[in-house]
Structures are given as C-alpha cells and as structure tokens.
Write a protein that holds these residues in place. Structure first.
Motif, PDB file in Angstrom:
ATOM      1  N   PHE A  53       0.763  -1.132  -0.100  1.00  0.00           N
ATOM      2  CA  PHE A  53      -0.070   0.033  -0.143  1.00  0.00           C
ATOM      3  C   PHE A  53       1.035   1.249   0.103  1.00  0.00           C
ATOM      4  O   PHE A  53       1.758   1.258   0.845  1.00  0.00           O
ATOM      5  CB  PHE A  53      -0.929  -0.046   1.191  1.00  0.00           C
ATOM      6  N   HIS A  54       0.822   2.112  -0.887  1.00  0.00           N
ATOM      7  CA  HIS A  54       1.692   3.266  -1.229  1.00  0.00           C
ATOM      8  C   HIS A  54       0.758   4.331  -0.888  1.00  0.00           C
ATOM      9  O   HIS A  54      -0.320   4.935  -1.443  1.00  0.00           O
ATOM     10  CB  HIS A  54       2.373   3.275  -2.571  1.00  0.00           C
ATOM     11  N   ILE A  55       1.166   5.232   0.055  1.00  0.00           N
ATOM     12  CA  ILE A  55       0.657   6.572   0.294  1.00  0.00           C
ATOM     13  C   ILE A  55       1.365   7.490  -0.686  1.00  0.00           C
ATOM     14  O   ILE A  55       2.553   7.752  -0.326  1.00  0.00           O
ATOM     15  CB  ILE A  55       0.477   6.834   1.891  1.00  0.00           C
ATOM     16  N   LYS A  56       0.677   8.481  -1.371  1.00  0.00           N
ATOM     17  CA  LYS A  56       1.387   9.131  -2.370  1.00  0.00           C
ATOM     18  C   LYS A  56       1.398  10.606  -1.717  1.00  0.00           C
ATOM     19  O   LYS A  56       2.232  11.495  -2.328  1.00  0.00           O
ATOM     20  CB  LYS A  56       0.475   8.956  -3.722  1.00  0.00           C
ATOM     21  N   SER A  57       0.372  10.917  -1.031  1.00  0.00           N
ATOM     22  CA  SER A  57       0.360  12.129  -0.631  1.00  0.00           C
ATOM     23  C   SER A  57       1.544  12.534   0.914  1.00  0.00           C
ATOM     24  O   SER A  57       1.339  11.706   1.831  1.00  0.00           O
ATOM     25  CB  SER A  57      -0.954  12.709   0.195  1.00  0.00           C
ATOM     26  N   PRO A  58       2.361  13.285   0.695  1.00  0.00           N
ATOM     27  CA  PRO A  58       3.293  13.627   1.828  1.00  0.00           C
ATOM     28  C   PRO A  58       2.735  14.009   3.225  1.00  0.00           C
ATOM     29  O   PRO A  58       2.946  13.568   4.207  1.00  0.00           O
ATOM     30  CB  PRO A  58       4.165  14.719   1.293  1.00  0.00           C
ATOM     31  N   GLU A  59       1.525  14.795   3.072  1.00  0.00           N
ATOM     32  CA  GLU A  59       0.701  14.998   4.192  1.00  0.00           C
ATOM     33  C   GLU A  59       0.182  13.974   4.793  1.00  0.00           C
ATOM     34  O   GLU A  59       0.142  13.771   5.997  1.00  0.00           O
ATOM     35  CB  GLU A  59      -0.321  16.134   3.784  1.00  0.00           C
ATOM     36  N   THR A  60      -0.657  12.839   3.991  1.00  0.00           N
ATOM     37  CA  THR A  60      -1.118  11.880   4.686  1.00  0.00           C
ATOM     38  C   THR A  60      -0.058  10.940   5.158  1.00  0.00           C
ATOM     39  O   THR A  60      -0.236  10.166   6.266  1.00  0.00           O
ATOM     40  CB  THR A  60      -1.977  10.935   3.487  1.00  0.00           C
ATOM     41  N   ASP A  61       0.990  10.541   4.575  1.00  0.00           N
ATOM     42  CA  ASP A  61       2.228  10.039   5.004  1.00  0.00           C
ATOM     43  C   ASP A  61       2.702  10.468   6.434  1.00  0.00           C
ATOM     44  O   ASP A  61       2.659   9.706   7.355  1.00  0.00           O
ATOM     45  CB  ASP A  61       3.459  10.002   4.181  1.00  0.00           C
ATOM     46  N   GLY A  62       2.661  11.900   6.320  1.00  0.00           N
ATOM     47  CA  GLY A  62       3.227  12.412   7.675  1.00  0.00           C
ATOM     48  C   GLY A  62       1.958  12.172   8.817  1.00  0.00           C
ATOM     49  O   GLY A  62       2.521  11.843  10.107  1.00  0.00           O
ATOM     50  N   LEU A  63       0.888  12.245   8.590  1.00  0.00           N
ATOM     51  CA  LEU A  63      -0.190  11.917   9.401  1.00  0.00           C
ATOM     52  C   LEU A  63      -0.280  10.431  10.147  1.00  0.00           C
ATOM     53  O   LEU A  63      -0.237  10.331  11.141  1.00  0.00           O
ATOM     54  CB  LEU A  63      -1.596  12.284   8.957  1.00  0.00           C
ATOM     55  N   ALA A  64       0.130   9.566   9.134  1.00  0.00           N
ATOM     56  CA  ALA A  64       0.133   8.108   9.439  1.00  0.00           C
ATOM     57  C   ALA A  64       1.294   7.995  10.332  1.00  0.00           C
ATOM     58  O   ALA A  64       1.484   7.180  11.244  1.00  0.00           O
ATOM     59  CB  ALA A  64       0.236   7.263   8.178  1.00  0.00           C
ATOM     60  N   ARG A  65       2.405   8.533  10.075  1.00  0.00           N
ATOM     61  CA  ARG A  65       3.730   8.409  11.016  1.00  0.00           C
ATOM     62  C   ARG A  65       3.581   8.998  12.064  1.00  0.00           C
ATOM     63  O   ARG A  65       4.017   8.449  13.169  1.00  0.00           O
ATOM     64  CB  ARG A  65       4.933   8.956  10.140  1.00  0.00           C
ATOM     65  N   ARG A  66       3.150  10.180  12.288  1.00  0.00           N
ATOM     66  CA  ARG A  66       2.611  10.835  13.637  1.00  0.00           C
ATOM     67  C   ARG A  66       1.718  10.037  14.274  1.00  0.00           C
ATOM     68  O   ARG A  66       2.213   9.749  15.751  1.00  0.00           O
ATOM     69  CB  ARG A  66       2.110  11.942  13.589  1.00  0.00           C
ATOM     70  N   ALA A  67       0.788   9.357  13.920  1.00  0.00           N
ATOM     71  CA  ALA A  67      -0.236   8.510  14.637  1.00  0.00           C
ATOM     72  C   ALA A  67       0.542   7.147  14.919  1.00  0.00           C
ATOM     73  O   ALA A  67       0.434   6.786  16.382  1.00  0.00           O
ATOM     74  CB  ALA A  67      -1.337   8.270  13.757  1.00  0.00           C
ATOM     75  N   ALA A  68       1.336   6.664  14.241  1.00  0.00           N
ATOM     76  CA  ALA A  68       2.360   5.502  14.605  1.00  0.00           C
ATOM     77  C   ALA A  68       3.149   5.853  15.622  1.00  0.00           C
ATOM     78  O   ALA A  68       3.249   4.961  16.673  1.00  0.00           O
ATOM     79  CB  ALA A  68       3.138   4.869  13.281  1.00  0.00           C
ATOM     80  N   ALA A  69       3.773   7.073  15.665  1.00  0.00           N
ATOM     81  CA  ALA A  69       4.797   7.382  16.694  1.00  0.00           C
ATOM     82  C   ALA A  69       3.911   7.594  18.321  1.00  0.00           C
ATOM     83  O   ALA A  69       4.745   7.177  19.317  1.00  0.00           O
ATOM     84  CB  ALA A  69       5.565   8.590  16.361  1.00  0.00           C
ATOM     85  N   LEU A  70       2.918   8.340  17.948  1.00  0.00           N
ATOM     86  CA  LEU A  70       2.050   8.633  19.361  1.00  0.00           C
ATOM     87  C   LEU A  70       1.650   7.067  19.855  1.00  0.00           C
ATOM     88  O   LEU A  70       1.764   6.988  21.133  1.00  0.00           O
ATOM     89  CB  LEU A  70       0.951   9.393  18.888  1.00  0.00           C
ATOM     90  N   LYS A  71       1.339   6.280  19.104  1.00  0.00           N
ATOM     91  CA  LYS A  71       0.513   4.768  19.793  1.00  0.00           C
ATOM     92  C   LYS A  71       1.951   3.685  19.840  1.00  0.00           C
ATOM     93  O   LYS A  71       1.664   2.814  20.436  1.00  0.00           O
ATOM     94  CB  LYS A  71      -0.243   4.386  18.571  1.00  0.00           C
ATOM     95  N   LYS A  72       3.221   4.336  19.366  1.00  0.00           N
ATOM     96  CA  LYS A  72       4.310   3.299  19.291  1.00  0.00           C
ATOM     97  C   LYS A  72       3.954   1.952  18.676  1.00  0.00           C
ATOM     98  O   LYS A  72       4.158   0.801  19.347  1.00  0.00           O
ATOM     99  CB  LYS A  72       4.809   3.300  20.840  1.00  0.00           C
ATOM    100  N   VAL A  73       3.447   2.398  17.604  1.00  0.00           N
ATOM    101  CA  VAL A  73       3.158   1.022  16.777  1.00  0.00           C
ATOM    102  C   VAL A  73       3.477   1.075  15.401  1.00  0.00           C
ATOM    103  O   VAL A  73       4.018   2.164  15.057  1.00  0.00           O
ATOM    104  CB  VAL A  73       1.672   0.689  16.684  1.00  0.00           C
TER     105      VAL A  73
END
Length: 67
Positions: free
Chosen positions: A3-23
């Motif tokens: 699954f490829h996220i093409k939007s840099p903003e969406t990619d950043g949101l996903a990475r922030r959520a992952a970092a916050l949840k530590k997953v």
C-alpha cells in the motif's frame, strides 16, 4: 500486500499516529480506518435524520429559558 501513500501530508499523519501509539505504520493505519468506519456506521443515514435543529433552551422557551 503493498500500500503506497502518495500524499506527503497523509504519510506524515500516518507516521505521527504510529509514533504516538508506538506501533508500526500498518497498525496505525488499520486502527485509524477501523475507528473511522465505526464512527461513520454509527451515524444515522441522511434519510433517517429528523432534520430538526437542536436549539439552546433560551431559543426554545424565550430569553428566561422558562416555558
């Protein structure tokens, strides 16, 4: 399955959520999508909505809020 996220903003949101949840990214995206689907499915459908606005007590019963 890739699954490829093409939007840099969406990619950043996903990475922030992952970092916050530590997953990992996959789990963060999975959790976010699961919660969004649950939220959307809990909403009444458009035809099922009453269409009535919820007004504050003062608007329903005058300035004093009394009937």
């Amino acid at each position: 399955m890739a699954f490829h996220i093409k939007s840099p903003e969406t990619d950043g949101l996903a990475r922030r959520a992952a970092a916050l949840k530590k997953v990992g990214l996959t789990e963060a995206v999975h959790t976010a999508l699961t919660h969004e689907l649950e939220r959307e499915q809990g909403k009444p459908s458009l035809p099922g909505r009453s269409g009535r606005a919820v007004l504050p007590r003062s608007a329903r019963h005058g300035p004093s809020g009394q009937r």
